[in-house]
Structures are given as C-alpha cells and as structure tokens.
Design a protein around this motif. Sequence first.
Motif, mmCIF file in Angstrom:
data_model
loop_
_atom_site.group_PDB
_atom_site.id
_atom_site.type_symbol
_atom_site.label_atom_id
_atom_site.label_comp_id
_atom_site.label_asym_id
_atom_site.label_seq_id
_atom_site.Cartn_x
_atom_site.Cartn_y
_atom_site.Cartn_z
ATOM 1 N N ILE A 31 1.066 -1.784 0.101
ATOM 2 C CA ILE A 31 0.235 -0.095 0.079
ATOM 3 C C ILE A 31 0.350 1.699 0.091
ATOM 4 N N PHE A 32 1.610 1.306 0.837
ATOM 5 C CA PHE A 32 2.651 2.567 1.153
ATOM 6 C C PHE A 32 4.098 2.679 -0.036
ATOM 7 N N LYS A 33 3.839 1.334 -0.959
ATOM 8 C CA LYS A 33 4.841 1.740 -1.727
ATOM 9 C C LYS A 33 3.291 2.211 -3.389
ATOM 10 N N GLU A 34 3.081 1.809 -3.302
ATOM 11 C CA GLU A 34 2.065 2.064 -4.093
ATOM 12 C C GLU A 34 1.896 2.962 -4.935
ATOM 13 N N LYS A 35 3.056 3.752 -6.030
ATOM 14 C CA LYS A 35 2.715 4.928 -7.157
ATOM 15 C C LYS A 35 1.417 5.509 -7.614
ATOM 16 N N ASP A 36 0.777 4.586 -8.323
ATOM 17 C CA ASP A 36 -0.676 5.468 -8.513
ATOM 18 C C ASP A 36 -1.717 4.980 -7.932
ATOM 19 N N ARG A 58 -4.197 6.346 -6.722
ATOM 20 C CA ARG A 58 -6.000 7.116 -7.459
ATOM 21 C C ARG A 58 -6.367 5.771 -8.583
ATOM 22 N N HIS A 59 -5.813 4.991 -9.083
ATOM 23 C CA HIS A 59 -5.769 3.984 -9.931
ATOM 24 C C HIS A 59 -6.764 2.937 -9.697
ATOM 25 N N LYS A 60 -4.976 2.492 -9.364
ATOM 26 C CA LYS A 60 -4.690 1.139 -8.765
ATOM 27 C C LYS A 60 -5.138 0.969 -7.525
ATOM 28 N N TYR A 61 -5.841 1.597 -6.110
ATOM 29 C CA TYR A 61 -6.350 1.354 -5.490
ATOM 30 C C TYR A 61 -7.022 0.226 -5.267
ATOM 31 N N GLY A 62 -7.867 -0.126 -5.709
ATOM 32 C CA GLY A 62 -8.694 -0.956 -6.016
ATOM 33 C C GLY A 62 -8.472 -2.717 -5.776
#
Length: 227
Positions: free
Chosen positions: A54-59, A61-65
């Motif tokens: 979660i913390f490393k996710e850079k996108d 807005r589009h990939k939180y799902g």
Amino acid sequence: QLPSSMGKSDGAIWHGVAFPKDAKGLRSTTDFGKKVWASSAGAIEDNDASVDAIFKEKDWRHKYGSHLMDLAKKQMWSTDAAVKSARAGLDCIHSAFEFVRAGESHKLSEIMAAPVEEGALFKTLTFKGEDTLFPNTTQLVQLPAEGDLPEVAGDQAVERVKEWVAQGIVEPDVAAAFHEVVTKPDMMLRARKKVYVLLGATSEMCPLKALLALGCTVVAIQRPSTR
C-alpha cells in the motif's frame, strides 16, 4: 467543509473537519488515505506485505482497488480480523483528523472529547409534515418515464426491472428488492418506527422523499454552504 482543490490545499481556507497536514504542509487526501488503509491492513495478523504494498503504490488513484480487494478478502478470514481491521482504520482517522475553526487546528479526538456549550455549534429545526401518507408501498415504487417508456409503478415497475436484469443492466437482487417492497408493504411501513440520519438529504440519489412519504422521521444534516 473542504476547499475546492483537494490536492493543492496550501493557501486554501479550511473549516470544520479537515485532513491532517503532511510533511510539506499540505492536506493530501491520497497520502493520508494510504495511511488509513495501511493501518487497517496492519491490524490483520501476518499481513506486513500488504501494508508495504500500500505504501509503495505510486499510482494509488487508479490502482487502489486491488489493494482494497486484497484487504477485504483477508478481513473475511474471521470475525476478529474484520473487527480489528475496521477499528484500526477508524482509530487512525479519529486520532489524526483535525478540526479547524477560526484558523486554529485541533485534533478531532480532542474536540470530540471537549465539552461544548449548548447551542454553540449546532442548530436544529423541526418540520412536521401534514400531507397524506402512503397507505401502503405499492405506489411508492415508481420508475419515471424514459424515452418511449411510460412512467410505471408497483407491479409494472417490478416487471420493468426484471427486464433490466435479463438485459444485464442491473443485478438480480435489485428486482428482488423491488418485488419485496411491492408485495410486503407492512414490512416497509414498519420503517416509520426508525429515525434516519441523512448526509446530503437533497442529493439526487438520497431516499429523503421516499422516507418522508412513508411518514418516517428524518434528520437531515446540512453543511455550512451558501448553496
């Protein structure tokens, strides 16, 4: 009450409940949102990898799902996992969110714990309806006219929704819910015994009119706005 620009909140005037400031002094909804979901994920045993992802996710807005789906699956491992995860997320929000008044920021948890003088922040008005209530819910279930299709109510509305199910427009449980309301009016009329708190009572999808038509007691929360 939130400013018009969420991502660029420096210089914006905040009032009421506000997202906390980040290291740059901005009230970023993305960074704090990731923190909340990470707190929720971290409350589940042996789930450090998900927190890190979660913390490393850079996108985000589009990939939180995908991260939320992963969390939801792990919350279903047990009742304990679900409750602990939900509480951890809520605790993160309650401990970090701020309350802004007259340019001064305070922790939301501190404000909620502090005594408030009666009538200092909130005002209430009571509107007592005198119109005729629906004797049952048959005609309460209505679908407006659309194109060449006329307005329908009751059983006809149920049949139209069934057509939508056959066409893949809505899920089958939508038609089942329509059918239950039409065929079991007493069930819906029992709703009058409850009090409903609505946020955004005048919004397009809000059930305000239907609840009032049933004779229910509604508490509508109005935000401070000139609109």
